[in-house]
Design a protein around this motif. Sequence first.
Motif, PDB file in Angstrom:
ATOM      1  N   SER A  11      48.930  25.861  74.122  1.00  0.00           N
ATOM      2  CA  SER A  11      49.494  25.534  75.433  1.00  0.00           C
ATOM      3  C   SER A  11      50.580  24.471  75.304  1.00  0.00           C
ATOM      4  O   SER A  11      50.449  23.531  74.528  1.00  0.00           O
ATOM      5  CB  SER A  11      48.406  24.987  76.360  1.00  0.00           C
ATOM      6  OG  SER A  11      47.562  26.028  76.752  1.00  0.00           O
ATOM      7  N   ILE A  12      51.626  24.646  76.087  1.00  0.00           N
ATOM      8  CA  ILE A  12      52.682  23.646  76.204  1.00  0.00           C
ATOM      9  C   ILE A  12      52.586  23.154  77.647  1.00  0.00           C
ATOM     10  O   ILE A  12      52.923  23.867  78.587  1.00  0.00           O
ATOM     11  CB  ILE A  12      54.079  24.256  75.935  1.00  0.00           C
ATOM     12  CG1 ILE A  12      54.148  24.862  74.527  1.00  0.00           C
ATOM     13  CG2 ILE A  12      55.165  23.212  76.149  1.00  0.00           C
ATOM     14  CD1 ILE A  12      54.008  23.883  73.385  1.00  0.00           C
ATOM     15  N   ASP A  13      52.067  21.939  77.821  1.00  0.00           N
ATOM     16  CA  ASP A  13      51.818  21.419  79.164  1.00  0.00           C
ATOM     17  C   ASP A  13      53.078  20.945  79.865  1.00  0.00           C
ATOM     18  O   ASP A  13      53.166  20.983  81.086  1.00  0.00           O
ATOM     19  CB  ASP A  13      50.816  20.257  79.106  1.00  0.00           C
ATOM     20  CG  ASP A  13      49.461  20.708  78.565  1.00  0.00           C
ATOM     21  OD1 ASP A  13      49.082  21.861  78.823  1.00  0.00           O
ATOM     22  OD2 ASP A  13      48.807  19.901  77.886  1.00  0.00           O
ATOM     23  N   LYS A  14      54.053  20.471  79.081  1.00  0.00           N
ATOM     24  CA  LYS A  14      55.249  19.899  79.692  1.00  0.00           C
ATOM     25  C   LYS A  14      56.440  20.115  78.764  1.00  0.00           C
ATOM     26  O   LYS A  14      56.467  19.607  77.647  1.00  0.00           O
ATOM     27  CB  LYS A  14      55.012  18.406  79.922  1.00  0.00           C
ATOM     28  CG  LYS A  14      56.082  17.693  80.693  1.00  0.00           C
ATOM     29  CD  LYS A  14      55.636  16.239  80.914  1.00  0.00           C
ATOM     30  CE  LYS A  14      56.735  15.414  81.533  1.00  0.00           C
ATOM     31  NZ  LYS A  14      56.368  14.005  81.616  1.00  0.00           N
ATOM     32  N   ALA A  15      57.395  20.904  79.240  1.00  0.00           N
ATOM     33  CA  ALA A  15      58.630  21.129  78.493  1.00  0.00           C
ATOM     34  C   ALA A  15      59.794  21.021  79.465  1.00  0.00           C
ATOM     35  O   ALA A  15      59.681  21.380  80.636  1.00  0.00           O
ATOM     36  CB  ALA A  15      58.613  22.510  77.833  1.00  0.00           C
ATOM     37  N   LEU A  59      56.376  31.420  79.948  1.00  0.00           N
ATOM     38  CA  LEU A  59      56.341  30.366  80.950  1.00  0.00           C
ATOM     39  C   LEU A  59      55.382  30.704  82.086  1.00  0.00           C
ATOM     40  O   LEU A  59      55.260  31.859  82.484  1.00  0.00           O
ATOM     41  CB  LEU A  59      57.747  30.128  81.516  1.00  0.00           C
ATOM     42  CG  LEU A  59      58.801  29.719  80.493  1.00  0.00           C
ATOM     43  CD1 LEU A  59      60.166  29.622  81.150  1.00  0.00           C
ATOM     44  CD2 LEU A  59      58.427  28.411  79.828  1.00  0.00           C
ATOM     45  N   ILE A  69      60.667  19.619  73.944  1.00  0.00           N
ATOM     46  CA  ILE A  69      59.478  18.783  74.115  1.00  0.00           C
ATOM     47  C   ILE A  69      59.673  17.451  73.376  1.00  0.00           C
ATOM     48  O   ILE A  69      58.722  16.777  73.033  1.00  0.00           O
ATOM     49  CB  ILE A  69      58.176  19.494  73.690  1.00  0.00           C
ATOM     50  CG1 ILE A  69      58.223  19.958  72.242  1.00  0.00           C
ATOM     51  CG2 ILE A  69      57.873  20.663  74.622  1.00  0.00           C
ATOM     52  CD1 ILE A  69      56.885  20.479  71.729  1.00  0.00           C
ATOM     53  N   SER A 123      55.741  24.698  82.090  1.00  0.00           N
ATOM     54  CA  SER A 123      54.620  24.777  81.153  1.00  0.00           C
ATOM     55  C   SER A 123      54.466  26.236  80.756  1.00  0.00           C
ATOM     56  O   SER A 123      55.081  27.121  81.347  1.00  0.00           O
ATOM     57  CB  SER A 123      53.337  24.255  81.811  1.00  0.00           C
ATOM     58  OG  SER A 123      53.017  25.048  82.941  1.00  0.00           O
TER      59      SER A 123
END
Length: 151
Positions: free
Chosen positions: A60-64, A27, A80, A12
């Motif tokens: 925000s990128i919660d899951k990559a 990250l 993503i 994330s």
Amino acid sequence: GTSSGLVGKMVSGVIESTRKDGVVVALADGNGKGVIPYSHLTDHPSLVETVKPLYVPGKSIDKALVFFCDEAHGVVLLSIKPLLLAHGGLPATTTDLVQGSVIPGYVKDATVYGVFVGFLGSVKGLAPKSHLADSFITEATDHFEPGQTVR
């Protein structure tokens, strides 16, 4: 620092900036930076231009998924794509590939022979033209384009 041990892991972070080929993500957990190529924002390339404006600095990128890591050059590539995120355990080495299994990947190239599909790291495979659809297709390039998610 970047590590090839990251390939296949979920990470994330927060978008730091945009550049011509994708968005730069700082990250979490001190894992440095990663880039989400624009073609990895969505499962289908035709939607890239539509979703691109949603990915701005501060988001925000919660899951990559880390799908490629080049330690020597400090490159960490993230995806993503929903189909790739939904599938646990994508092949990270050619020994992880099982003949006859159906797993998601992304089109690296469509040719007269079929479609080259990318997975994690440098793992890729050829889906022969005869296995691309339930009915015969003449040209893979008419139905598949680089960046498209397939399984």
